[in-house]
Design a protein around this motif. Sequence first.
Motif, PDB file in Angstrom:
ATOM      1  N   ILE B  42      39.128  61.494  42.152  1.00  0.00           N
ATOM      2  CA  ILE B  42      40.138  60.087  42.116  1.00  0.00           C
ATOM      3  C   ILE B  42      39.491  59.222  41.235  1.00  0.00           C
ATOM      4  O   ILE B  42      38.397  58.764  41.477  1.00  0.00           O
ATOM      5  N   GLY B  45      37.644  57.178  35.396  1.00  0.00           N
ATOM      6  CA  GLY B  45      36.597  56.580  34.399  1.00  0.00           C
ATOM      7  C   GLY B  45      35.471  57.317  33.747  1.00  0.00           C
ATOM      8  O   GLY B  45      35.864  58.812  33.906  1.00  0.00           O
ATOM      9  N   GLY B  46      34.569  56.788  33.334  1.00  0.00           N
ATOM     10  CA  GLY B  46      33.522  57.658  32.820  1.00  0.00           C
ATOM     11  C   GLY B  46      32.938  58.631  33.923  1.00  0.00           C
ATOM     12  O   GLY B  46      32.786  59.610  33.491  1.00  0.00           O
ATOM     13  N   GLY B  48      34.288  59.660  36.898  1.00  0.00           N
ATOM     14  CA  GLY B  48      35.253  60.859  37.419  1.00  0.00           C
ATOM     15  C   GLY B  48      35.185  62.036  36.140  1.00  0.00           C
ATOM     16  O   GLY B  48      35.417  63.053  36.600  1.00  0.00           O
ATOM     17  N   CYS B 209      48.966  58.322  37.538  1.00  0.00           N
ATOM     18  CA  CYS B 209      48.885  58.920  38.687  1.00  0.00           C
ATOM     19  C   CYS B 209      47.905  58.431  39.789  1.00  0.00           C
ATOM     20  O   CYS B 209      46.742  58.603  40.064  1.00  0.00           O
ATOM     21  N   VAL B 211      46.435  57.263  43.232  1.00  0.00           N
ATOM     22  CA  VAL B 211      46.329  57.691  44.569  1.00  0.00           C
ATOM     23  C   VAL B 211      46.627  56.627  45.479  1.00  0.00           C
ATOM     24  O   VAL B 211      46.187  55.576  45.697  1.00  0.00           O
ATOM     25  N   VAL B 240      36.081  55.637  41.974  1.00  0.00           N
ATOM     26  CA  VAL B 240      36.903  54.486  41.402  1.00  0.00           C
ATOM     27  C   VAL B 240      36.456  53.138  41.022  1.00  0.00           C
ATOM     28  O   VAL B 240      36.930  52.160  41.107  1.00  0.00           O
ATOM     29  N   MET B 250      41.800  53.792  52.468  1.00  0.00           N
ATOM     30  CA  MET B 250      42.756  54.839  52.606  1.00  0.00           C
ATOM     31  C   MET B 250      42.174  56.116  53.618  1.00  0.00           C
ATOM     32  O   MET B 250      42.976  56.797  54.144  1.00  0.00           O
ATOM     33  N   TRP B 339      36.340  39.428  27.693  1.00  0.00           N
ATOM     34  CA  TRP B 339      36.980  40.165  28.789  1.00  0.00           C
ATOM     35  C   TRP B 339      36.300  40.218  30.115  1.00  0.00           C
ATOM     36  O   TRP B 339      35.066  39.771  29.983  1.00  0.00           O
ATOM     37  N   GLY B 341      35.586  43.067  33.490  1.00  0.00           N
ATOM     38  CA  GLY B 341      35.676  44.326  34.460  1.00  0.00           C
ATOM     39  C   GLY B 341      35.300  44.013  35.724  1.00  0.00           C
ATOM     40  O   GLY B 341      34.368  43.105  36.127  1.00  0.00           O
ATOM     41  N   MET B 343      33.207  45.035  38.857  1.00  0.00           N
ATOM     42  CA  MET B 343      32.078  45.796  39.330  1.00  0.00           C
ATOM     43  C   MET B 343      32.208  45.846  40.834  1.00  0.00           C
ATOM     44  O   MET B 343      32.495  45.048  41.564  1.00  0.00           O
ATOM     45  N   TRP B 367      28.097  51.014  41.419  1.00  0.00           N
ATOM     46  CA  TRP B 367      27.468  51.155  40.094  1.00  0.00           C
ATOM     47  C   TRP B 367      27.036  49.708  39.544  1.00  0.00           C
ATOM     48  O   TRP B 367      26.537  49.471  38.603  1.00  0.00           O
ATOM     49  N   CYS B 368      27.587  48.669  40.111  1.00  0.00           N
ATOM     50  CA  CYS B 368      27.392  47.452  39.974  1.00  0.00           C
ATOM     51  C   CYS B 368      27.635  47.291  38.344  1.00  0.00           C
ATOM     52  O   CYS B 368      28.479  47.661  37.807  1.00  0.00           O
ATOM     53  N   TYR B 369      26.743  46.313  37.626  1.00  0.00           N
ATOM     54  CA  TYR B 369      27.066  46.072  36.195  1.00  0.00           C
ATOM     55  C   TYR B 369      26.265  47.204  35.579  1.00  0.00           C
ATOM     56  O   TYR B 369      26.229  46.880  34.274  1.00  0.00           O
ATOM     57  N   GLY B 371      26.416  50.785  35.324  1.00  0.00           N
ATOM     58  CA  GLY B 371      27.181  52.174  35.418  1.00  0.00           C
ATOM     59  C   GLY B 371      27.385  52.936  34.086  1.00  0.00           C
ATOM     60  O   GLY B 371      27.676  53.953  34.314  1.00  0.00           O
ATOM     61  N   LYS B 373      25.202  53.511  31.593  1.00  0.00           N
ATOM     62  CA  LYS B 373      24.191  54.407  31.336  1.00  0.00           C
ATOM     63  C   LYS B 373      24.213  55.513  32.268  1.00  0.00           C
ATOM     64  O   LYS B 373      23.607  56.637  32.049  1.00  0.00           O
TER      65      LYS B 373
END
Lengths: 83, 422
Positions: B42, B45-46, B48, B209, B211, B240, B250, B339, B341, B343, B367-369, B371, B373
């Motif tokens: 699920i 991103g990098g 997954g 898609c 979940v 995620v 969930m 922008w 994101g 975290m 992964w905080c800020y 993730g 690397k």
Amino acid sequence: MRIKCPICGERDHREFYYRGAALTRPDPDAGEGAWDDYVYLRDNPAGETRDLWYHAAGCSAWVVVTRNTLTHAVSSTELAEKT
Amino acid sequence: MGLLSKGFSGLRVLKEGLTGNTGWTPHWRDPEPKAEYDILIIGGGGHGLATAHYLASVHGLTNVAVLEKGYIGGGNIGRNTTIVRANYFLPGNSEFYSHSLKLWEGLEQDLNYNVMHSQRGIFNLFHSDGQRDAFARRGNAMINQGDDAILLDRDGVRKHLPYLDYDNVRFPVYGALYHPRGGTARHDAVAWGYARGADSRGVDILQNCEVTGIDIEGGVVKGVQTTRGAIRAKKVGIVVAGRSGQVAAMAGMRLPIESHVLQAFVTEGLKPVIDNVVTFGMGHFYISQSDKGGLVFGGDLDSYATYAARGNLPTVEHVMEAGMTLMPMIGKAKILRSWGGIMDMTPDGSPIIDKTGIDGLYIDCGWCYGGFKAVPASGHCFAHLIATDRPHEAATGLRMDRFRTGYGIMDEEGTGSQHNLH
Ligand SMILES: Cc1cc2nc3c(=O)[nH]c(=O)nc-3n(C[C@H](O)[C@H](O)[C@H](O)COP(=O)(O)OP(=O)(O)OC[C@H]3O[C@@H](n4cnc5c(N)ncnc54)[C@H](O)[C@@H]3O)c2cc1C
Ligand SMILES: [Zn+2]
């Protein structure tokens, strides 16, 4: 984001120190599970949340802020001591 | 893959250039979901996508689908400031990020994809004797881990970074911890390269898609509900990032995670002026220059829980002030975009790759800020955990129960293991 301090009125959020989710502190002997819940585990809601802000650059009150984490809209604030 | 058919090579670029660039094809398929897979990941991103790639390439598990609610590259993997480093201090993190940097160093060959990994070196500046001592200690930890670190004095830094304001009255530059193997990479290319790597081995990448539910019976995961129908699976991995709390809910779980926003900025393209990555921790500012010429920079979190992928102005102002304090020369550059994101912040600022209490359900989050690397090692270690049910040796410290037990907390900054302190 602007937060209405119940004592000082509406202020820029940078006057406040953010503490995190406003939770009820368990009894000292409530057990490991209850303390893990309180200190670490979070609902982390996407939507309405209640959290604690300290009016550091103002009156030093702890304020419980009800706000939306998706829009940053603040719906209500009250002094923590009243909750 | 033949050199001139599907693989990428200099020769192929030349051939396509001479024949009107008509031979390029999509990098991955757009399949319909099957009713059942062995493994569902699920989050596309990098982390997954890397997980799917290593499940297929290392473990030979290809009956796998990646379920992404949006499009590949739309999350943090396409929003970060691309810094890649292995300068961690504490056991648990140290070996993990070291493992990741080694994977980075072989990534372009492994993926046959140009991720523009550029080991241009990172300078972490220090501004006091106490900070110098702390950085010397960190540098020694990095060397003990087998990575590289050089402690530079002020003149040593000046040779590399002549443009800093060395005599700032509040934070004069005393020196820097220099990490030559650190650098940057092209973030979307990392996502695309892993997606292509996974897809080419048979993994289905299912975009749009989302979940919406996780099916669990008698403590065993059975599959998921999605906006493209129900999908059954023997194993499910949650990866995620900022949405970890919602997806874990969930499955009835609460996580030691708060979601916060991190902002970043880019200027118009300029001639090469900043050759390395420079961090100014005392001022909350770091910067590098992209290959297109834009100055890419950022600072700290806005520091309140939020899911709005945009920040507030005080942080913008703070980052600009810190940048101007450190390197006044950038003052005339025009900002093109900013922008944010979301975290997934843990109390100690370190990540989690672990089983859950539910059979067949695994989680990779927190992964905080930092993730980006981690993408190669996170994918590599999460794939190992899902495939073998045992943690990879580089990730044995990334346990979820460290908060409850207090054992193995990895608070790199030494600020305390509590929410909102990292
Ligand atoms: C401004 C900024 C700067 C950063 N700078 C750096 C840096 O310099 N160096 C560094 O190492 N790190 C950096 N990071 C951190 C890094 O980007 C993240 O830690 C990392 O990208 C997170 O992992 P990911 O790539 O898998 O996340 P994402 O790309 O966010 O992937 C998670 C995916 O899950 C999907 N998803 C969520 N919910 C569902 C659902 N219900 N169903 C299906 N899919 C779902 C999302 O759509 C998303 O695509 C930065 C982050 C930001 C925002
Ligand atoms: Zn006040």
